[in-house]
Write a protein that holds these residues in place. Structure first.
Motif, PDB file in Angstrom:
ATOM      1  N   SER A  16      82.535  68.810  69.331  1.00 36.38           N
ATOM      2  CA  SER A  16      83.805  68.785  70.041  1.00 36.38           C
ATOM      3  C   SER A  16      83.644  67.848  71.235  1.00 36.38           C
ATOM      4  N   VAL A  17      84.677  67.781  72.083  1.00 41.93           N
ATOM      5  CA  VAL A  17      84.662  66.885  73.236  1.00 41.93           C
ATOM      6  C   VAL A  17      85.146  67.656  74.461  1.00 41.93           C
ATOM      7  N   ALA A  18      84.399  67.543  75.553  1.00 43.88           N
ATOM      8  CA  ALA A  18      84.801  68.125  76.834  1.00 43.88           C
ATOM      9  C   ALA A  18      85.292  67.017  77.743  1.00 43.88           C
ATOM     10  N   LEU A  19      86.428  67.241  78.368  1.00 41.20           N
ATOM     11  CA  LEU A  19      87.015  66.257  79.268  1.00 41.20           C
ATOM     12  C   LEU A  19      86.763  66.647  80.709  1.00 41.20           C
ATOM     13  N   THR A  20      86.345  65.649  81.495  1.00 36.38           N
ATOM     14  CA  THR A  20      86.298  65.778  82.950  1.00 36.38           C
ATOM     15  C   THR A  20      87.140  64.638  83.493  1.00 36.38           C
ATOM     16  N   GLY A  21      88.403  64.929  83.775  1.00 35.91           N
ATOM     17  CA  GLY A  21      89.352  63.859  84.062  1.00 35.91           C
ATOM     18  C   GLY A  21      89.636  63.123  82.771  1.00 35.91           C
TER      19      GLY A  21
ATOM     20  N   ALA B 239      88.294  59.623  74.080  1.00 35.42           N
ATOM     21  CA  ALA B 239      86.897  59.851  74.457  1.00 35.42           C
ATOM     22  C   ALA B 239      86.022  60.018  73.214  1.00 35.42           C
ATOM     23  N   ALA B 240      86.546  60.686  72.189  1.00 35.43           N
ATOM     24  CA  ALA B 240      85.765  60.856  70.962  1.00 35.43           C
ATOM     25  C   ALA B 240      85.457  59.502  70.330  1.00 35.43           C
ATOM     26  N   ARG B 241      86.420  58.609  70.321  1.00 40.80           N
ATOM     27  CA  ARG B 241      86.167  57.273  69.772  1.00 40.80           C
ATOM     28  C   ARG B 241      85.105  56.542  70.574  1.00 40.80           C
ATOM     29  N   SER B 242      85.202  56.619  71.922  1.00 42.96           N
ATOM     30  CA  SER B 242      84.213  55.934  72.755  1.00 42.96           C
ATOM     31  C   SER B 242      82.828  56.553  72.627  1.00 42.96           C
ATOM     32  N   LEU B 243      82.747  57.833  72.242  1.00 44.71           N
ATOM     33  CA  LEU B 243      81.455  58.504  72.065  1.00 44.71           C
ATOM     34  C   LEU B 243      80.838  58.224  70.702  1.00 44.71           C
ATOM     35  N   GLY B 244      81.535  57.478  69.862  1.00 41.49           N
ATOM     36  CA  GLY B 244      80.970  57.087  68.579  1.00 41.49           C
ATOM     37  C   GLY B 244      81.437  57.875  67.377  1.00 41.49           C
ATOM     38  N   PHE B 245      82.385  58.783  67.543  1.00 45.22           N
ATOM     39  CA  PHE B 245      82.889  59.546  66.401  1.00 45.22           C
ATOM     40  C   PHE B 245      83.826  58.672  65.571  1.00 45.22           C
ATOM     41  N   ASP B 246      83.706  58.785  64.244  1.00 46.46           N
ATOM     42  CA  ASP B 246      84.584  58.061  63.324  1.00 46.46           C
ATOM     43  C   ASP B 246      85.761  58.914  62.875  1.00 46.46           C
ATOM     44  N   ARG B 247      85.636  60.235  63.002  1.00 43.03           N
ATOM     45  CA  ARG B 247      86.684  61.151  62.558  1.00 43.03           C
ATOM     46  C   ARG B 247      86.955  62.185  63.631  1.00 43.03           C
TER      47      ARG B 247
END
Length: 513
Positions: free
Chosen positions: A10-15, A130-138
Motif C-alpha cells: 500500500s502507500v502512506a501519504l505525508t502531504g 506516489a505509487a507510480r513514483s515508487l515504482g509500482f506498475d499496478r
C-alpha cells in the motif's frame, strides 16, 4: 515450525510525499484474534474489526488462529482507512484464500465496508501518483474511484467494486476490463464568467497584470477603496495560460487531499483569497498526529494567492510567506512529522494607503483623517523583506465617472490577453530550454548577470545608479532584470534594452532617471 508471512503493498501519504508500506501478516498458534502493529492511528487500528466482519460477511472467514499484522516500516506513523484493502488481502492470503505471490507488486488503496464493499480513501489521486513514483506498475482501487485513478498516466488501474472481486482477480477468476483513458467530465459553464474586459478605465493596471502574468511575477496593488484592486486581482487567473501536464497533476493532487473525488484534472490555475483573519497555519499549512493539512499557499500552487487588505493580516502571517516565495515550497517540521509541500504561487497584495483609505487620493472629496504616524505604521505592517520580494508595485486610482458611460471602449478580453501571454512564455521557455527554469520569475540572478544573459552597462545604467544610491537591494536588482526580460518577451524582442529596464524599474516603484 516456520510461519509463512504474506505481504501486500500500500502507500502512506505525508502531504504529497508517498512511502511504500508493506502489510505483513503472520498466523501464530494462539487463540483467535488480530493485532495491528506499526504505529497505526485510531482509524487504522479499527481496521481489524472492519476486516474480520467484512470477510465473514462475504464468505471468506479468516484463520481461527491469531493474526499479527505489521505495517512496515514500523517507525513511520500511519493514518486513515486507506490501508483496509491491503490488510484484508494480506490476511486472506495468510488464511489460504488466495495466492500471495502477486500482492507485493500491486499498490492497494481502499476503505473496506462491513458488507465487503470498497470505498474511496482520502487523497486517492496523490496516492496513485506516489505509487507510480515508487515504482509500482499496478494499483488496485475501488470501482467508484477507477476513473479518478486513471487520470494518472503510466500506471495500470485495477478497479474492483468489493473484496470478493479483488480476491477473484488474484485467483484468476476475474478479468478486470481495461478502463478507458482518463476521460474528463466537462464542467458546466459559469453563469457569469469573469473576464478582463469587465475592467473599466484602468489600461495601465491591465498592462501591469499582463506583465505579471507573462513572467509569473508578484504584484502589489495600492489604492483607495473602490479603485478596483479586488476586481483586478480576481481577473488575473483568467489571463494565465492553462497548466502544463505536470502542473495539472500537482494541482489536482493538492485538490484531492481535501477528500473531494475528482472526475477531471485541474487545468486552470487555482485562485485562493483567504480572509485577513486567517491564521498562519491556514495560510502556510501545518500538521500533527492526524496528518498534514496544506495551507492556502499550497492550494494556490501554480496559481494566484490573493491577500486582500494585506496590512490587516497579522505580521507573523505575512512574514511567514517570505521563505516560500523564494524557494517555491513549504517545509513543515513537527515533533514526529516532516514533509515538504509545493508552494509555487504568484502573490498579489491589495492595500489601502491608510486605515481610512483616502490618503494621497486627489480623486476623492473626502479628506484623510489619519495622522502621519498612523499612515506610516499602517503600511509598515508589510515588512521590508516581504516588500522587497514584490516585483511590481502598482498605484490604482479611482475611475472617473465619465468613463463609465462611454460606449464601444471595452478593453481587451481575457482570451486575447492570454494569447499574448502564452506567446511571451513560449519565447521565455525557448530561451531557457536548456535550463531547469521555464518562466522569468524562476531565473536566478547569477544567470541573469552571467555571461549568457548579461546586459550591457549602458542598458543597466539606471539600475546601477539605483543600487549605488541604496534605493535598490541586490535582490531587487535581480527582480527588475526578470521583469525587463518579461517586457522584452511581450514585445517580441530578443533581449531587453534600456527602455525595458527603465520601465521595469518604474513598475517596481523606483526612479528611472
Amino acid at each position: 515450525m516456520t510461519t509463512t508471512v504474506c505481504r501486500a503493498a500500500s502507500v502512506a501519504l505525508t502531504g504529497l510525499e508517498g512511502t511504500a508500506i508493506m502489510v505483513e501478516t503472520a498466523v501464530s498458534q494462539q487463540l483467535p484474534g488480530m493485532a495491528i502493529i506499526g504505529l497505526p492511528d485510531t482509524a487504522l487500528a479499527e481496521a481489524k474489526l472492519r476486516v474480520r466482519t467484512a470477510t465473514a460477511q462475504v464468505g471468506l472467514p479468516l484463520s481461527d488462529r491469531f493474526l499479527t499484522i505489521n505495517l512496515s516500516p514500523a517507525s513511520l506513523p500511519k493514518h486513515g482507512s486507506g490501508f483496509d484493502l491491503a490488510i484484508a488481502l494480506s490476511a486472506l492470503a495468510a488464511s489460504k484464500h488466495l495466492p500471495p505471490h502477486q500482492l507485493p507488486g500491486v499498490a492497494h488503496l481502499g476503505e473496506l465496508g462491513l458488507d465487503g464493499g470498497l470505498r474511496r480513501p482520502a487523497g486517492l489521486l496523490p496516492a496513485v501518483v506516489a505509487a507510480r513514483s515508487l515504482g509500482f506498475d499496478r494499483v488496485m482501487v475501488p470501482a467508484s474511484s477507477g476513473a479518478e485513478a486513471a487520470l494518472v498516466p503510466g500506471i495500470e488501474v485495477i478497479a474492483v467494486p468489493d473484496l470478493v472481486s479483488a480476491v477473484a482477480w488474484y485467483r484468476g477468476e476475474l478479468d478486470a476490463a481495461a478502463l478507458p483513458g482518463a476521460a474528463e467530465t466537462a464542467l458546466p459553464p459559469d453563469e457569469a464568467p469573469l473576464d478582463m474586459s469587465d475592467i473599466v478605465g484602468q489600461p495601465e493596471a491591465v498592462e501591469a497584470l499582463v506583465v505579471a502574468a507573462a513572467g509569473r511575477h508578484h504584484l502589489s496593488l495600492l489604492g483607495p477603496p473602490g479603485a478596483g484592486k479586488t476586481l483586478l486581482a480576481s481577473r488575473l487567473p483568467t489571463i494565465l495560460p492553462d497548466l502544463t501536464s505536470d502542473e495539472s497533476l500537482t494541482a489536482s493532487s493538492i485538490s484531492a487531499l481535501g477528500g473531494v473525488p475528482l472526475t477531471r484534472l485541474v487545468r486552470r490555475p487555482p485562485f485562493e483569497a483567504p480572509h485577513h483573519t486567517a491564521s498562519a497555519v491556514s495560510i502556510i499549512g501545518g500538521g500533527d498526529s492526524g496528518g498534514v493539512r496544506p495551507g492556502a499557499i499550497t492550494r494556490a500552487c501554480h496559481g494566484v494567492l490573493f491577500l486582500d487588505e494585506a496590512p490587516e493580516f497579522p505580521r507573523t502571517v505575512l512574514d511567514a510567506l517570505r521563505q516560500p516565495l523564494e524557494s517555491g515550497r513549504i517545509e513543515i517540521h513537527r515533533a514526529r512529522l516532516r514533509t515538504v509541500l509545493p508552494a509555487r504561487v504568484q502573490l498579489v497584495l491589495a492595500s489601502n494607503p491608510c486605515p481610512c483609505g483616502n490618503a494621497g487620493s486627489p480623486d476623492t472629496a473626502q479628506d484623510c483623517r489619519c495622522s502621519p504616524s498612523t499612515r506610516v505604521k499602517y503600511l509598515q505592517r508589510i515588512s521590508g523583506p516581504l516588500n522587497d520580494r514584490i516585483d511590481l508595485r502598482l498605484t490604482v486610482r479611482r475611475v472617473a465617472s465619465v468613463l463609465q458611460h462611454e460606449s464601444g471602449t471595452s478593453g481587451p478580453s481575457s482570451i486575447e490577453l492570454r494569447r499574448r501571454i502564452a506567446e511571451a512564455r513560449a519565447r521565455a521557455a525557448e530561451r531557457l530550454r536548456n535550463t531547469p527554469w521555464t518562466v522569468n520569475s524562476e531565473v536566478p540572478g547569477t544567470w541573469l548577470r552571467g555571461r549568457d544573459a548579461r546586459l550591457t552597462r549602458a542598458d543597466t545604467s539606471v539600475l546601477d545608479r539605483a543600487l549605488a544610491r541604496g534605493s535598490l537591494t541586490l535582490r531587487g536588482y535581480d527582480r527588475v532584470l526578470r521583469v525587463a526580460w518579461t517586457i522584452a518577451d511581450l514585445a517580441g524582442n530578443r533581449r531587453p534594452g534600456r527602455s525595458e529596464v527603465a520601465r521595469a524599474l518604474v513598475l517596481r516603484g523606483g526612479d528611472a532617471r
